[in-house]
Design a protein around this motif. Structure first.
Motif, mmCIF file in Angstrom:
data_model
loop_
_atom_site.group_PDB
_atom_site.id
_atom_site.type_symbol
_atom_site.label_atom_id
_atom_site.label_comp_id
_atom_site.label_asym_id
_atom_site.label_seq_id
_atom_site.Cartn_x
_atom_site.Cartn_y
_atom_site.Cartn_z
ATOM 1 N N GLU A 193 0.813 -1.214 0.000
ATOM 2 C CA GLU A 193 0.000 0.000 0.000
ATOM 3 C C GLU A 193 0.847 1.264 0.000
ATOM 4 N N ARG A 194 2.164 1.121 0.207
ATOM 5 C CA ARG A 194 3.066 2.267 0.170
ATOM 6 C C ARG A 194 3.723 2.341 -1.203
ATOM 7 N N GLY A 195 3.649 3.463 -1.840
ATOM 8 C CA GLY A 195 4.231 3.628 -3.170
ATOM 9 C C GLY A 195 5.039 4.898 -3.269
ATOM 10 N N PRO A 196 5.844 5.024 -4.309
ATOM 11 C CA PRO A 196 6.683 6.222 -4.466
ATOM 12 C C PRO A 196 5.908 7.445 -4.936
ATOM 13 N N LEU A 197 4.722 7.233 -5.493
ATOM 14 C CA LEU A 197 3.937 8.343 -6.023
ATOM 15 C C LEU A 197 2.626 8.474 -5.256
ATOM 16 N N HIS A 198 2.147 9.687 -5.149
ATOM 17 C CA HIS A 198 0.881 9.934 -4.459
ATOM 18 C C HIS A 198 -0.255 9.909 -5.482
ATOM 19 N N THR A 199 -0.576 8.731 -5.948
ATOM 20 C CA THR A 199 -1.621 8.599 -6.975
ATOM 21 C C THR A 199 -2.670 7.567 -6.585
ATOM 22 N N GLY A 200 -2.953 7.432 -5.326
ATOM 23 C CA GLY A 200 -3.941 6.442 -4.914
ATOM 24 C C GLY A 200 -3.285 5.109 -4.667
#
Length: 549
Positions: A308-315
């Motif tokens: 659920e953690r990603g490098p981009l803030h896109t949902g």
């Protein structure tokens, strides 16, 4: 209770609904309040059957049959074990069934008083009217629902009305019996009028609850009978414990693989990806450091928690449920399931040390198997995506397998709202204008049916014998029984296909990391992982368990 299940310290009313499961739960719960024909459930699932009524006048509608069948099946003392309902909260659905049955019992109590008065004092007239309506219903069933059936039904009622008028004008007796004959056919009509008012109020209440649940604005079910107020209320205590047992069974970590049907409650397997290579020591090492399947599974578990953690803030991914499962094999046509028992099981849940033992040892031959599952409940519970991971080591070959399971939305029957009790007609003079005319919520035939059934609701076996029953398919689970395929919905299918790639890469990365830490030559695994990573991007849903892909 004799089975020893008691999961709570005292009387508690469970909370209803959780995040991500509201719409599907309320859609299924709305079935308890519906007044449509019960045969609609058979059209959804062919394994569902309805016993033919001996007298159609006593046949239940969809809400009556569904609420009673679900209550008996899920809370009955001698019930079979249940399949988990992923994507819904089954306890909430059962509570609404209990609430709907209580509302109908309150209505039937009033109707029973009317039937007791008019049925005893004017029994000949009541029987004649009931016979006329039964004959009318039977003719409609034999001839079909066309104009001819309506004409025959009208003739039957015309004869009954004519006979009533004849008795009023020229009774065949004298004295007291003459006056009795005048009212014996008229009094039931007065009783019918009172019964109609009772039924109208009840129908409005039930339909408001139905519409509220479908729209997502429905109130929670009230079941005060499930809260014992003193130690002597044995029935309430038994109901409370049954609800607690249902909740514990829903939280079980044991699932059942039924061949081509897939994992019951999770859906059929639509794809499978396998990485199987030989365990060889890295260059410069004589042998690899020993490790077990559980070590790989534990690393995969930790890696999946980071999705659920990603490098981009896109949902991106919502919070997923990651859990260790014990998978039990059963036949495709099995009529029931049987959960493991013993010291290794606590309240339907296999303990952690037993799960670890199964993961490390039961990889070949008989016995249950261990899977690590990551589950996404999407579209308010209408889509359940589950990706199952298993790690096996046979000889020098380590195999990491990921399988995809998908459970689609509940059938559209459960999401349909009640039709408004009104119609639009042209004005008689200004025919180019229209007006809305209110219609009665229930018909004359429905009032007679409810009044005839009311006294027998206190004797369910007799009512089931006369009116028929709804038989639910086995093994029964609220969610998978009424679920459809997600592939007909464009965005649901996209979600299933998109979830596979990052999950597969996370699984492979965690497995390769464990092998590198233990001195394994991971070049072959890395190459195979790259190939699968490319293939998964073009994979299409297939019936993997049917072996026709």
């Amino acid at each position: 209770m004799t089975d020893g299940f008691d999961f709570s310290p005292g009387a508690q009313v469970p909370l209803t609904g959780i995040d991500g499961e509201t719409a599907a739960t309320q859609a299924l719960a709305s079935a308890a309040y519906r007044d449509s024909p019960v045969t609609a459930l058979v059209d959804i699932n062919e394994a569902t059957s309805v016993t033919a009524p001996r007298l159609s006048l006593f046949q239940p509608n969809l809400g009556e049959a569904f609420a009673r069948a679900v209550q008996v099946r899920m809370l009955g003392g001698s019930r079979k074990e249940l399949v988990q309902s992923f994507g819904v909260e089954p306890q909430t659905v059962v509570e609404h069934c209990l609430a709907a049955n209580r509302l109908r019992q309150e209505r039937d109590s009033r109707l029973s008083v009317l039937m007791g008065v008019f049925g005893l004092l004017f029994l000949p007239g009541v029987l004649l009217w009931l016979g006329a309506f039964q004959l009318r219903t039977s003719l409609a069933a034999l001839r079909g629902r066309g104009n001819r059936a309506g004409m025959l039904g009208g003739i039957v009622l015309a004869v009954a009305i004519g006979f009533t008028a004849l008795l009023v004008i020229r009774p065949p007796f004298s004295g007291f019996w003459s006056e009795y004959a005048r009212v014996v056919m008229v009094a039931p009509v007065i009783g019918w009028y009172w019964a109609k008012r009772i039924c109208e109020r009840s129908a409005k209440d039930l339909r408001d609850r139905w519409a509220g649940l479908v729209a997502g604005t429905g109130v929670g079910a009230k079941i005060p009978e499930a809260v014992p107020r003193n130690p002597n209320q044995v029935r309430a205590e038994r109901l409370r414990q049954s609800l607690a047992k249902l909740s514990a069974e829903q939280n079980s970590n044991v699932v059942f693989y039924a061949g081509p049907k897939g994992i019951l409650g999770m859906g059929s397997r639509w794809a499978s990806w396998q990485m199987a290579e030989e365990l060889l020591p890295r260059e410069g090492l004589a042998e690899i450091h020993p490790f077990r399947s559980w070590d790989v599974i534990r690393a995969i578990h930790d890696k999946l928690r980071m999705l659920e953690r990603g490098p981009l803030h896109t949902g991106g991914f919502p919070k997923a449920s990651i859990r260790h499962w014990v998978v039990v094999p059963i036949g495709e046509g099995a009529g029931k399931i049987s959960r493991p028992t013993g010291a290794e099981v606590d309240a339907f849940t296999v303990k952690d040390f037993e799960i670890q033992r199964i993961c490390n040892t039961q990889q070949f031959g008989k016995g249950n198997r261990h899977y690590l599952g990551i589950q996404f409940v999407l579209w308010d519970g209408n889509l359940v995506l589950t990706l199952m991971v298993t790690v096996t080591v046979l000889a020098q070959t380590l195999r990491v397998e990921v399988t995809g399971h998908a459970l689609g939305p509940v059938d559209g029957l459960f999401t349909s709202a009640p039709d408004p009790a009104e119609k639009t007609v042209s004005k008689p003079v200004k025919f180019w204008e229209t007006k809305t005319v209110s219609l009665p919520l229930i018909s004359s035939n429905e009032v007679v049916r409810l009044a005839a059934r009311a006294p027998l609701t206190w004797f369910p076996p007799v009512l089931d014998f006369l009116g028929g029953t709804l038989k639910l398919p086995e093994p029964f689970g609220l969610r998978h029984t009424w679920a459809g395929k997600p592939w007909k919905h464009r965005f649901m299918a996209d979600d299933a296909l998109r979830a596979a790639t990052p999950v597969l890469r996370a699984v492979h990365a965690a497995a390769i990391q464990v092998m590198e830490e233990n001195g394994v030559d991971t070049s072959h695994f890395a190459n195979r992982s790259m190939v699968l990573s490319g293939l998964v991007q073009s994979v299409e849903p297939k019936k993997a368990d049917a072996y026709d892909a």
